[in-house]
Write an enzyme that holds these catalytic residues in place. Structure first.
Site, PDB file in Angstrom:
ATOM      1  N   HIS A 113       0.796  -1.225   0.000  1.00 15.90           N
ATOM      2  CA  HIS A 113       0.000   0.000   0.000  1.00 15.90           C
ATOM      3  C   HIS A 113       0.836   1.287   0.000  1.00 15.90           C
ATOM      4  CE1 HIS A 113      -3.457  -2.445   0.096  1.00 15.90           C
ATOM      5  NE2 HIS A 113      -3.631  -2.575   1.395  1.00 15.90           N
ATOM      6  N   HIS A 184      -9.655   1.972   0.146  1.00 18.12           N
ATOM      7  CA  HIS A 184      -9.629   0.830   1.066  1.00 18.12           C
ATOM      8  C   HIS A 184     -10.793   0.858   2.061  1.00 18.12           C
ATOM      9  CE1 HIS A 184      -7.911  -2.463   3.318  1.00 18.12           C
ATOM     10  NE2 HIS A 184      -6.812  -2.465   2.596  1.00 18.12           N
ATOM     11  N   TYR A 186     -13.816  -0.412   4.194  1.00 16.67           N
ATOM     12  CA  TYR A 186     -14.314  -1.684   4.727  1.00 16.67           C
ATOM     13  C   TYR A 186     -15.822  -1.524   4.879  1.00 16.67           C
ATOM     14  CZ  TYR A 186      -9.620  -2.954   6.592  1.00 16.67           C
ATOM     15  OH  TYR A 186      -8.294  -3.277   6.766  1.00 16.67           O
ATOM     16  N   ASP A 256      -8.259 -12.919   0.728  1.00 15.22           N
ATOM     17  CA  ASP A 256      -7.396 -11.740   0.645  1.00 15.22           C
ATOM     18  C   ASP A 256      -6.654 -11.861  -0.685  1.00 15.22           C
ATOM     19  OD1 ASP A 256      -5.878  -9.501   1.072  1.00 15.22           O
ATOM     20  OD2 ASP A 256      -4.964 -10.174   2.958  1.00 15.22           O
ATOM     21  N   GLU A 321     -11.276  -3.753  -3.182  1.00 15.58           N
ATOM     22  CA  GLU A 321     -10.299  -2.762  -3.634  1.00 15.58           C
ATOM     23  C   GLU A 321     -10.109  -2.930  -5.141  1.00 15.58           C
ATOM     24  OE1 GLU A 321      -6.824  -3.310  -0.858  1.00 15.58           O
ATOM     25  OE2 GLU A 321      -8.320  -4.560   0.106  1.00 15.58           O
TER      26      GLU A 321
HETATM   27  C1  GLA Z   1      -5.116  -5.255   2.056  1.00 16.34           C
HETATM   28  C2  GLA Z   1      -4.260  -6.437   2.074  1.00 16.34           C
HETATM   29  C3  GLA Z   1      -4.464  -7.201   3.337  1.00 16.34           C
HETATM   30  C4  GLA Z   1      -4.266  -6.315   4.542  1.00 16.34           C
HETATM   31  C5  GLA Z   1      -5.150  -5.119   4.441  1.00 16.34           C
HETATM   32  C6  GLA Z   1      -4.891  -4.164   5.566  1.00 16.34           C
HETATM   33  O1  GLA Z   1      -6.398  -5.545   1.758  1.00 16.34           O
HETATM   34  O2  GLA Z   1      -4.430  -7.264   0.953  1.00 16.34           O
HETATM   35  O3  GLA Z   1      -3.571  -8.277   3.394  1.00 16.34           O
HETATM   36  O4  GLA Z   1      -2.928  -5.902   4.587  1.00 16.34           O
HETATM   37  O5  GLA Z   1      -4.960  -4.472   3.232  1.00 16.34           O
HETATM   38  O6  GLA Z   1      -4.928  -4.770   6.819  1.00 16.34           O
END
Ligand code: GLA
Length: 362
Positions: A113, A184, A186, A256, A321
Site C-alpha cells: 500500500h 480501502h 471496509y 485476501d 479494492e
Molecule cells: C489489504 C491487504 C491485506 C491487509 C489489508 C490491511 O487488503 O491485501 O492483506 O494488509 O490491506 O490490513
C-alpha cells in the site's frame, strides 16, 4: 422537498495532524437522505449512511469518529486512498527502464500500500467543485517512498442522486513510474461495528483469480475459480466456504486475493455485488480497473474500537479494492501499471447502494 436539488456539500474542521496541518471533513447529502463524509487526510471515506429496506439509516463503512483515530498506526487503512502502489510489490523492489527501485518493506519482505508513508497518510489539497463534487490533489515527489517521478494525483468524489459514491482518479508524471490507486473502505452492510460479514452474500464478476504465495504475492498464474471456494459467480455467503481446507484460503487467512474481472469494453462495469439479507442493503461496485482485491477483514481481531467505541470483530468488514493486479511491476504478463510522461491516467470506481425488495431475501 426541493425537486432536482443538487447534492449538498458542507465543510467542517476535523482536527490537526501531529505536524500541525489543519484537516477538513466534507459532508455530502443527496436528495434521498444518503450521507457521505470524506476527509482530505488520506482521502478517507469516514462514513457512509444508507437506508435499509425499511428506511432505517446505518453507517456502512468502518472507521473512527475523530481524526486521531486515523492518525494511529493501528488503523488498517480504513476508508483511505491507497498509493502510489496499492497492494503488494514482491521483495520491495522493481526494475523500470533498466533501473532498480527499492521500496520500504512494511509487510514482511514486501512493500504494501505505497510504503511507510503512503497516500493514505497524506494531507490532500481540497477544492469544492461547482457541480457539488469534492476534488483532492496530492503531489507525490520524485523519490517519495522510493518511487520515481513527480506524480500529481487528483481524486474527485461525487455523491449522486441515484445513490452512487463515485471516485474518479487522475494522475500525471514527469518520469516513467508505476501506479496502482484504490480506495480501502471496509463495508459492513449491517452497519460498522455490528458483528461480522460472514452472512453477506457476495457476487464477483470474475472467472479467474490470482493465486498467491505465503507473502500474498501472486504466483503469476491466472487460475480458474471453477470448483474452488473462490467461485463467487453466483451470490454466495462469505462464510459458506471460508474455513474450507484450501491452500489459498489458508495463505490468505480467509479471502485476501485479487480476482481478474471479466471485461468487455473499457468503461466501468459491474465488478462485485454484496447483499446483506436481514437489512436488505445492497452494495454494487463498478470499475474500469482489471482487478478487485476481495479482503474479508481477516486481520481484524476485536482490538480496534471504532465509532461509538464499538470494537471491530474478526471479519467485521469486507473490502473490494478495485485495482491492477498486485506485484504487476514484477509480472510482465499482467496488465501494465507503468505511467509515462505525457500520458494521463484516468480511472473510475462507483459504489452504488440500493436495497433488495422483499424482506428476508431477494
Ligand atoms: C489489504 C491487504 C491485506 C491487509 C489489508 C490491511 O487488503 O491485501 O492483506 O494488509 O490491506 O490490513
Amino acid at each position: 422537498m426541493t425537486l432536482n436539488a443538487k447534492p449538498k456539500l458542507t465543510r467542517a474542521e476535523f482536527g490537526k495532524t501531529p505536524e500541525g496541518a489543519p484537516v477538513q471533513i466534507y459532508t455530502f447529502t443527496n436528495k434521498n437522505g444518503l450521507e457521505a463524509r470524506i476527509t482530505n487526510y488520506g482521502g478517507i471515506v469516514v462514513s457512509l449512511k444508507t437506508p435499509d429496506r425499511k428506511g432505517a439509516m446505518a453507517d456502512i463503512v468502518l472507521g473512527f469518529d475523530t481524526l486521531s483515530g486515523y492518525l494511529t498506526s493501528s488503523s488498517p487503512y480504513f476508508g483511505a486512498l491507497i498509493g502510489r502502489y496499492g497492494n503488494r510489490i514482491g521483495h520491495s523492489r522493481f526494475t523500470l527502464d533498466g533501473v532498480e527501485y527499492k521500496l520500504a518493506a512494511n509487510n514482511g519482505e514486501n512493500s504494501l500500500h505505497g510504503g511507510v508513508h503512503g497516500f493514505n497518510k497524506a494531507v490532500w489539497t481540497p477544492r469544492e467543485l461547482p457541480d457539488g463534487g469534492l476534488e483532492l490533489t496530492y503531489l507525490s515527489k520524485d523519490g517519495e517512498e522510493g518511487y520515481p517521478g513527480n506524480l500529481r494525483v487528483i481524486v474527485t468524489y461525487h455523491l449522486t442522486d441515484v445513490n452512487e459514491l463515485k471516485l474518479d482518479y487522475a494522475a500525471m508524471t514527469d518520469k516513467d513510474t508505476v501506479l496502482n490507486l484504490t480506495n480501502h473502505s471496509y463495508f459492513n452492510l449491517k452497519g460498522g461495528g455490528n458483528g461480522d460479514i460472514l452472512d453477506h452474500l457476495v457476487t464477483l464478476n470474475a472467472d479467474r483469480f490470482t493465486p498467491v504465495d505465503a507473502g500474498l504475492i501472486p504466483t503469476g498464474e491466472l487460475r480458474s475459480v471453477s470448483g474452488t471456494p473462490f467461485d463467487f459467480r453466483k451470490a454466495t455467503a462469505v462464510g459458506a466456504r471460508i474455513e474450507q481446507n484450501d491452500e489459498q484460503l489458508k495463505l490468505g487467512k480467509g479471502y485476501d486475493h485479487n480476482w481478474v474481472l471479466n471485461k468487455n469494453g473499457t468503461g466501468p462495469s459491474l465488478a462485485a455485488r454484496v447483499e446483506e439479507p436481514s437489512s436488505g442493503r445492497v452494495l454494487e461496485v463498478l470499475t474500469d480497473q482489471p482487478g478487485v482485491q476481495f479482503y474479508t477483514g481477516n486481520f481484524l481481531d476485536g482490538t480496534i474500537k471504532g465509532k461509538d467505541g464499538k470494537p471491530f470483530a474478526h471479519r467485521g468488514g469486507l473490502c473490494l479494492e478495485t485495482q491492477h493486479f498486485p506485484d504487476s511491476p514484477n509480472k510482465p504478463k499482467f496488465p501494465s501499471t507503468v505511467l509515462k510522461p505525457g500520458q494521463q491516467f484516468h480511472s473510475t470506481t462507483i459504489y452504488r447502494v440500493t436495497t433488495s425488495g422483499a424482506s428476508g431475501g431477494r
